[in-house]
Design an enzyme around this catalytic site. Structure first.
Site, PDB file in Angstrom:
ATOM      1  N   GLU A  52     -30.533  36.520  25.727  1.00 40.08           N
ATOM      2  CA  GLU A  52     -31.663  36.320  24.832  1.00 40.08           C
ATOM      3  C   GLU A  52     -32.780  37.330  25.085  1.00 40.08           C
ATOM      4  O   GLU A  52     -33.035  37.723  26.231  1.00 40.08           O
ATOM      5  CB  GLU A  52     -32.199  34.894  24.985  1.00 40.08           C
ATOM      6  N   GLU A  72     -27.950  26.974  27.287  1.00 35.15           N
ATOM      7  CA  GLU A  72     -28.851  27.946  27.887  1.00 35.15           C
ATOM      8  C   GLU A  72     -29.317  27.534  29.279  1.00 35.15           C
ATOM      9  O   GLU A  72     -29.106  26.397  29.713  1.00 35.15           O
ATOM     10  CB  GLU A  72     -30.058  28.168  26.982  1.00 35.15           C
ATOM     11  N   ARG A  94     -25.880  31.059  27.191  1.00 39.14           N
ATOM     12  CA  ARG A  94     -27.077  31.839  26.864  1.00 39.14           C
ATOM     13  C   ARG A  94     -27.942  31.932  28.120  1.00 39.14           C
ATOM     14  O   ARG A  94     -28.173  30.932  28.801  1.00 39.14           O
ATOM     15  CB  ARG A  94     -27.861  31.161  25.740  1.00 39.14           C
ATOM     16  N   ASN A 112     -29.062  38.276  19.064  1.00 37.14           N
ATOM     17  CA  ASN A 112     -29.929  37.444  18.238  1.00 37.14           C
ATOM     18  C   ASN A 112     -30.947  38.336  17.536  1.00 37.14           C
ATOM     19  O   ASN A 112     -31.863  38.860  18.160  1.00 37.14           O
ATOM     20  CB  ASN A 112     -30.638  36.409  19.112  1.00 37.14           C
ATOM     21  N   CYS A 126     -38.816  28.251  22.478  1.00 38.85           N
ATOM     22  CA  CYS A 126     -38.174  29.330  21.740  1.00 38.85           C
ATOM     23  C   CYS A 126     -37.939  30.516  22.668  1.00 38.85           C
ATOM     24  O   CYS A 126     -38.824  30.895  23.452  1.00 38.85           O
ATOM     25  CB  CYS A 126     -39.036  29.745  20.553  1.00 38.85           C
ATOM     26  N   ASP A 168     -26.449  25.732  18.209  1.00 37.40           N
ATOM     27  CA  ASP A 168     -27.316  25.846  19.383  1.00 37.40           C
ATOM     28  C   ASP A 168     -27.461  24.451  20.016  1.00 37.40           C
ATOM     29  O   ASP A 168     -27.975  23.535  19.391  1.00 37.40           O
ATOM     30  CB  ASP A 168     -28.670  26.377  18.912  1.00 37.40           C
ATOM     31  N   ASP A 172     -39.757  23.779  18.454  1.00 41.88           N
ATOM     32  CA  ASP A 172     -38.506  23.993  19.187  1.00 41.88           C
ATOM     33  C   ASP A 172     -38.763  23.884  20.691  1.00 41.88           C
ATOM     34  O   ASP A 172     -38.742  24.875  21.420  1.00 41.88           O
ATOM     35  CB  ASP A 172     -37.952  25.367  18.817  1.00 41.88           C
ATOM     36  N   HIS A 189     -23.599  27.131  22.261  1.00 37.92           N
ATOM     37  CA  HIS A 189     -24.092  27.808  23.461  1.00 37.92           C
ATOM     38  C   HIS A 189     -25.045  26.886  24.209  1.00 37.92           C
ATOM     39  O   HIS A 189     -25.802  26.116  23.616  1.00 37.92           O
ATOM     40  CB  HIS A 189     -24.736  29.164  23.160  1.00 37.92           C
ATOM     41  N   TYR A 235     -24.184  30.164  11.559  1.00 36.51           N
ATOM     42  CA  TYR A 235     -24.901  29.789  12.776  1.00 36.51           C
ATOM     43  C   TYR A 235     -25.870  28.661  12.455  1.00 36.51           C
ATOM     44  O   TYR A 235     -26.503  28.654  11.389  1.00 36.51           O
ATOM     45  CB  TYR A 235     -25.666  30.992  13.340  1.00 36.51           C
ATOM     46  N   ASP A 237     -29.125  23.962  22.920  1.00 38.26           N
ATOM     47  CA  ASP A 237     -30.240  24.030  23.873  1.00 38.26           C
ATOM     48  C   ASP A 237     -29.721  23.996  25.316  1.00 38.26           C
ATOM     49  O   ASP A 237     -28.845  24.764  25.672  1.00 38.26           O
ATOM     50  CB  ASP A 237     -31.242  22.909  23.615  1.00 38.26           C
TER      51      ASP A 237
END
Length: 299
Positions: free
Chosen positions: A191, A118, A161, A213, A126, A89, A62, A116, A48, A91
């Site tokens: 999440e 989101e 996500r 996660n 985050c 990721d 982040d 993914h 990952y 975002d």
């Protein structure tokens, strides 16, 4: 030697086959290409690549400051060093639906097995911090539809996500997960779930794989692989764990240098030179040049 011997299409196909079995696949987070190779060496199922880690590697928080180019380049460098599938990721997809579409194709080109997207607003934060905001339903669905439309390799995994659990509760998370699947998502990443029962509830709500996660110091309890498998979770990630371990060790080493003036007392905690050379397959480069590997390293 050099990069992985398995091409990206084969990695994706093999990953899809494993995912279809319903077993739990374990994906520790790699913070650089060498750690990805170590993850493979230790027998895990995949790698990952965390957006938080890529940001932290640049010394940034982040909050969506990294660019598609930065993420695709670094993720590609990591993915090419292992025979395992790598998920990154992405975002919020780096912009509007057209940007999301480009993101998918760039990540395909970089050799990733999946990503993914989101449903947070920009600037994002985050997923385990308070004060998150999510986009409206139609915006979230447009992102996933754009990703699916742009995909060229049908085995490239497009995961949705959703961060809505922290904003509107579990029922909203289940409802959004269902609609994201209807929009074409191959898997769901709910999440900041608070309990095994919440993971199980999302698992029961959709007929696609679900990711858990297990990030430290977050909203979710740190469940074991066995516990997550018992409620039907299909992928578990530890996104920042190796970076946290490495930075903790580095901090302690610097303290030792300040206190003792050398690292002699810390030698047993270090990766030995011989182990490093073995991990990077130093010996195989002798095939090209016999002067490259003509030594021994005592352990």
């Amino acid at each position: 030697m050099l990069y992985s011997q398995t091409d990206a299409a084969a990695k994706r196909a093999a990953f899809r086959e494993r995912l279809a079995t319903g077993e739990l696949l374990r994906f520790p987070g790699a913070f650089n290409p060498l750690s990805a190779r170590l993850i493979e060496r230790k027998g895990f199922d995949g790698v990952y690549i965390s957006g938080a880690v890529l940001s932290a590697d640049l010394g940034l928080p982040d909050i969506g400051l990294t660019t598609l180019t930065e993420v695709a380049t670094r993720a590609g460098q990591i993915a090419r060093m292992t025979e395992l599938p790598a998920i990154v990721d992405a975002d919020t997809g780096f912009g509007e639906p057209m940007n999301v579409a480009r993101t998918i194709q760039e990540l395909e080109n970089a050799g990733l097995a999946g990503t993914h997207i989101e449903d947070q607003v920009n600037p994002k934060r985050c997923g385990h911090l308070d004060g998150k905001q999510v986009v409206d339903e139609q915006t979230a669905l447009k992102r996933i539809r754009a990703a699916v439309d742009a995909r060229r390799d049908p085995n490239f995994l497009i995961m949705a996500r959703t961060d809505i659990r922290a904003v509107d509760g579990l029922d909203a998370a289940k409802d959004r997960a269902k609609k994201l699947v209807d929009a074409g998502a191959d898997a769901i990443f709910p999440e900041a779930m608070r309990s095994l029962e919440e993971f199980e509830a999302v698992r029961s709500a959709v007929d696609v794989p679900v990711l858990a996660n297990m990030t430290e110091f977050g909203k979710s309890e740190l469940f074991t692989s066995e516990q997550l498998a018992s409620v039907g979770v299909n992928i578990v990630i530890w996104p920042v764990s190796l970076l946290r371990m490495a930075m903790g060790a580095a901090s302690r080493a610097l303290d030792t240098l300040n206190d003792e003036g050398s690292l002699t007392s810390q030698l047993d905690a270090m990766q030995h030179r011989a182990d490093l050379y073995d991990l990077i397959d130093y010996e195989s480069y002798n095939h090209f040049d016999s002067t490259v590997f003509n030594f021994t390293v005592e352990k």
